[in-house]
Design a protein around this motif. Structure first.
Motif, mmCIF file in Angstrom:
data_model
loop_
_atom_site.group_PDB
_atom_site.id
_atom_site.type_symbol
_atom_site.label_atom_id
_atom_site.label_comp_id
_atom_site.label_asym_id
_atom_site.label_seq_id
_atom_site.Cartn_x
_atom_site.Cartn_y
_atom_site.Cartn_z
ATOM 1 N N CYS A 1 -3.641 -3.609 3.795
ATOM 2 C CA CYS A 1 -3.965 -3.365 2.384
ATOM 3 C C CYS A 1 -2.984 -4.065 1.451
ATOM 4 O O CYS A 1 -1.772 -4.035 1.677
ATOM 5 N N VAL B 1 -1.052 1.399 4.754
ATOM 6 C CA VAL B 1 -2.114 0.723 5.501
ATOM 7 C C VAL B 1 -1.726 -0.755 5.622
ATOM 8 O O VAL B 1 -1.568 -1.448 4.616
ATOM 9 N N GLY C 1 -2.569 -3.125 -1.580
ATOM 10 C CA GLY C 1 -2.004 -2.089 -2.444
ATOM 11 C C GLY C 1 -2.375 -2.238 -3.902
ATOM 12 O O GLY C 1 -1.621 -1.791 -4.778
ATOM 13 N N HIS D 1 -8.529 1.129 0.348
ATOM 14 C CA HIS D 1 -7.615 0.127 0.878
ATOM 15 C C HIS D 1 -8.402 -1.150 1.141
ATOM 16 O O HIS D 1 -9.485 -1.102 1.732
ATOM 17 N N CYS E 1 0.840 -1.197 0.000
ATOM 18 C CA CYS E 1 0.000 0.000 0.000
ATOM 19 C C CYS E 1 0.879 1.252 0.000
ATOM 20 O O CYS E 1 1.741 1.414 0.873
ATOM 21 N N HIS F 1 -5.869 2.472 -5.975
ATOM 22 C CA HIS F 1 -5.054 3.570 -5.458
ATOM 23 C C HIS F 1 -4.685 4.563 -6.563
ATOM 24 O O HIS F 1 -3.840 5.432 -6.357
#
Ligand SMILES: [Zn+2]
Length: 124
Positions: free
Chosen positions: A34, A31, A36, A49, A27, A41
């Motif tokens: 997460c 986070v 990612g 997330h 991420c 994102h």
């Protein structure tokens, strides 16, 4: 949080799979849970997330009872749980209610399983 929960491909779909996936987070906002996913994102105004998705797959069905952690930007994280095809996002106390009800439901399943076994024995 709105209904912007990202769907992540299921990571653990059978009882033989690890309890919790241990993929390192990528991420960009750090986070911890997460994965990612770049698609969630890419919007500079809003990052969704999402942690790995867990579900059940077996002779009884495919990708049932799915859930994952989800967080929209800096909102509080929630547990997204599939229910009738939608994904309500549950707060911690609501997850506790879900766990309690799942336990009761499992007890009912075991009782009905015993009824099925008895009914099959009676036919033999
Ligand atoms: Zn993230």
């Amino acid at each position: 949080m709105n209904k912007a929960t990202a769907r992540i491909p299921a990571q653990a779909t059978s009882a033989d799979a690890p309890l919790i996936a241990s993929a390192p987070t990528t991420c960009p906002d750090g986070v911890a849970f997460c994965t990612g996913d770049p698609a969630s994102h890419s919007d500079p105004r809003e990052h969704v997330h999402a942690g790995p998705e867990y579900s059940m797959t077996g002779v009884y069905g495919f990708e049932l009872m799915a859930f994952n952690l989800a967080q929209l930007d800096n909102d509080a994280p929630r547990l997204a749980f599939v229910a009738h095809g939608d994904w309500p996002e549950l707060e911690l106390n609501e997850v506790d209610t879900l766990i309690r009800d799942l336990g009761a439901h499992l007890d009912r399943l075991k009782a009905v399983r015993a009824q099925l076994a008895a009914a099959l024995d009676a036919r033999a």
